[in-house]
Design an enzyme around this catalytic site. Sequence first.
Site, PDB file in Angstrom:
ATOM      1  N   PRO A   1       0.837  -1.206   0.000  1.00  0.00           N
ATOM      2  CA  PRO A   1       0.000   0.000   0.000  1.00  0.00           C
ATOM      3  C   PRO A   1       0.865   1.245   0.000  1.00  0.00           C
ATOM      4  O   PRO A   1       1.826   1.344   0.766  1.00  0.00           O
ATOM      5  CB  PRO A   1      -0.778  -0.122   1.314  1.00  0.00           C
ATOM      6  N   MET A   2       0.546   2.199  -0.863  1.00  0.00           N
ATOM      7  CA  MET A   2       1.250   3.494  -0.861  1.00  0.00           C
ATOM      8  C   MET A   2       0.205   4.586  -1.067  1.00  0.00           C
ATOM      9  O   MET A   2      -0.423   4.661  -2.138  1.00  0.00           O
ATOM     10  CB  MET A   2       2.308   3.543  -1.964  1.00  0.00           C
TER      11      MET A   2
ATOM     12  N   CYS B   1       3.459   3.127   8.835  1.00  0.00           N
ATOM     13  CA  CYS B   1       3.629   4.398   8.141  1.00  0.00           C
ATOM     14  C   CYS B   1       4.292   5.433   9.046  1.00  0.00           C
ATOM     15  O   CYS B   1       3.803   5.710  10.133  1.00  0.00           O
ATOM     16  CB  CYS B   1       2.271   4.902   7.675  1.00  0.00           C
TER      17      CYS B   1
ATOM     18  N   LYS C   1       0.478  -4.715   8.865  1.00  0.00           N
ATOM     19  CA  LYS C   1       1.706  -4.282   8.182  1.00  0.00           C
ATOM     20  C   LYS C   1       2.489  -3.383   9.126  1.00  0.00           C
ATOM     21  O   LYS C   1       1.944  -2.423   9.671  1.00  0.00           O
ATOM     22  CB  LYS C   1       1.377  -3.541   6.894  1.00  0.00           C
TER      23      LYS C   1
ATOM     24  N   ASN D   1       9.161  -7.055   3.096  1.00  0.00           N
ATOM     25  CA  ASN D   1       9.011  -5.797   2.343  1.00  0.00           C
ATOM     26  C   ASN D   1      10.215  -4.881   2.586  1.00  0.00           C
ATOM     27  O   ASN D   1      10.778  -4.870   3.666  1.00  0.00           O
ATOM     28  CB  ASN D   1       7.696  -5.111   2.794  1.00  0.00           C
TER      29      ASN D   1
ATOM     30  N   ASP E   1      12.781  -2.318  -0.297  1.00  0.00           N
ATOM     31  CA  ASP E   1      13.877  -2.250  -1.272  1.00  0.00           C
ATOM     32  C   ASP E   1      13.920  -3.415  -2.258  1.00  0.00           C
ATOM     33  O   ASP E   1      14.987  -3.714  -2.803  1.00  0.00           O
ATOM     34  CB  ASP E   1      15.237  -2.176  -0.556  1.00  0.00           C
TER      35      ASP E   1
HETATM   36  C1  LIG Z   1       4.692   7.467  -1.022  1.00  0.00           C
HETATM   37  C2  LIG Z   1       4.533   6.308  -0.081  1.00  0.00           C
HETATM   38  C3  LIG Z   1       3.320   6.096   0.544  1.00  0.00           C
HETATM   39  C4  LIG Z   1       3.163   5.031   1.437  1.00  0.00           C
HETATM   40  N1  LIG Z   1       1.942   4.822   2.022  1.00  0.00           N
HETATM   41  C5  LIG Z   1       1.767   3.759   2.843  1.00  0.00           C
HETATM   42  C6  LIG Z   1       0.485   3.448   3.378  1.00  0.00           C
HETATM   43  O1  LIG Z   1      -0.520   4.118   3.115  1.00  0.00           O
HETATM   44  N2  LIG Z   1       0.389   2.376   4.191  1.00  0.00           N
HETATM   45  C7  LIG Z   1       1.474   1.591   4.511  1.00  0.00           C
HETATM   46  O2  LIG Z   1       1.341   0.630   5.259  1.00  0.00           O
HETATM   47  N3  LIG Z   1       2.688   1.853   4.003  1.00  0.00           N
HETATM   48  C8  LIG Z   1       2.844   2.889   3.168  1.00  0.00           C
HETATM   49  N4  LIG Z   1       4.057   3.113   2.600  1.00  0.00           N
HETATM   50  C9  LIG Z   1       5.174   2.170   2.854  1.00  0.00           C
HETATM   51  C10 LIG Z   1       5.223   1.080   1.778  1.00  0.00           C
HETATM   52  O3  LIG Z   1       4.100   0.264   1.827  1.00  0.00           O
HETATM   53  C11 LIG Z   1       6.471   0.192   1.973  1.00  0.00           C
HETATM   54  O4  LIG Z   1       6.404  -0.410   3.242  1.00  0.00           O
HETATM   55  C12 LIG Z   1       7.777   0.964   1.872  1.00  0.00           C
HETATM   56  O5  LIG Z   1       7.774   1.872   0.782  1.00  0.00           O
HETATM   57  C13 LIG Z   1       8.986   0.012   1.735  1.00  0.00           C
HETATM   58  O6  LIG Z   1       8.835  -0.828   0.624  1.00  0.00           O
HETATM   59  P1  LIG Z   1       9.554  -0.509  -0.802  1.00  0.00           P
HETATM   60  O7  LIG Z   1      11.017  -0.337  -0.514  1.00  0.00           O
HETATM   61  O8  LIG Z   1       9.235  -1.686  -1.634  1.00  0.00           O
HETATM   62  O9  LIG Z   1       8.958   0.775  -1.306  1.00  0.00           O
HETATM   63  C14 LIG Z   1       4.244   4.168   1.716  1.00  0.00           C
HETATM   64  C15 LIG Z   1       5.468   4.386   1.066  1.00  0.00           C
HETATM   65  C16 LIG Z   1       5.622   5.422   0.168  1.00  0.00           C
HETATM   66  C17 LIG Z   1       6.952   5.609  -0.520  1.00  0.00           C
END
Ligand SMILES: Cc1cc2nc3c(=O)[nH]c(=O)nc-3n(C[C@H](O)[C@H](O)[C@H](O)COP(=O)(O)O)c2cc1C
Length: 343
Positions: A25-26, A109, A148, A209, A211
Amino acid sequence: MPAPPALPALNIGPYAVRPAVALAPMAGITDKPFRQLCRDFGAGWAVSEMIISDPALQHTRKTLHRTDHAGESGVIAVQIAGSDPAQMAAAAQYNVARGAQVIDINMGCPAKKVCNVAAGSALLQNEALVGDILRAVVQAVDVPVTLKTRLGWSDDHKNIRTIARLAEDAGIAALAIHGRTRTQMYRGAAEYDLIAEVKQQIRIPLWVNGDINSPHKAAAVLAHTGADGVMIGRGAQGQPWLFGDIRHYLQHGRLPAPLSFQAASAQVLAHIAAMHDFYGEYTGVRTARKHIGWYLAALPDGDAARRELNGIDSAAGQYDRLAAFLQQCGQQYSHWPCAWRIS
Ligand SMILES: Cc1cc2nc3c(=O)[nH]c(=O)nc-3n(C[C@H](O)[C@H](O)[C@H](O)COP(=O)(O)O)c2cc1C
């Protein structure tokens, strides 16, 4: 020749997740059009952007878009954030009534907006409250509830082992761990050793999760942690085909044939059009700009094209200019440039 690694799989309640390769989720990014696109490319799971549990925010335009799951394929997993157990339980019920088939709790988050009200990863400082929230939400709904989270609050306070135990005891159906702490925000590199330890400790399915941005990295992190699935956030930005490549690589031990530039361009344009449809012209054009920026980052002259596109306010103008730019690039490229195919 070593045997190719197996395609990861896990179950969340009654739902068989095949392959266990998820879109994380982002907020502001993993809206319905992007989730659908990633699923079409092979993501086996996709979680909605977080929805704040405060009922005062339930009717804002943003929340209404975030809770719109009409026509979405795949299991509808909705993430909620908050710090009050009763309010979180009510938010879970509200979202189940609107179509959520799984509720995901956000304790990962680091955003100020979320942490200042002691939600998101700020909750990791208060383990008793974590337990109360998990139990309240699990008991409030009949659907599976997932969690999460991160490794902990800070380097000196990595309490993920305790949080994982609390989650399992509360009846959480699956756990996703981002290999950073709250104070790290997104800095430094994700760390997987502790996630491997947690995997040894729990029986519920575990997503790793942080990187993961290539098929090779997905395979390596799965092997290192023993996790049941990989969850990918930023790595999917501007390259949703990553899911298909990971799926193929995990299944066969090699990359699939690359997508032609024409096929990738068609998907990019369909994504932009889907955003215009979903949000309407004003918000659609603005939301599309960041995705366009990520797509164009892979292309020569992409930066100049992005700047030009950022000045366009109409949906038709944005679409047509992007289509023309992609057509021009198509004369030069047979395949979309892709970092994990170059190295
Ligand atoms: C712009 C952005 C928004 C995010 N929003 C959420 C969110 O709403 N809920 C959540 O659990 N994590 C959120 N995250 C964290 C991501 O789900 C993830 O845990 C984190 O980016 C690390 O994984 P990655 O390296 O694959 O990006 C967000 C990350 C980014 C960069």
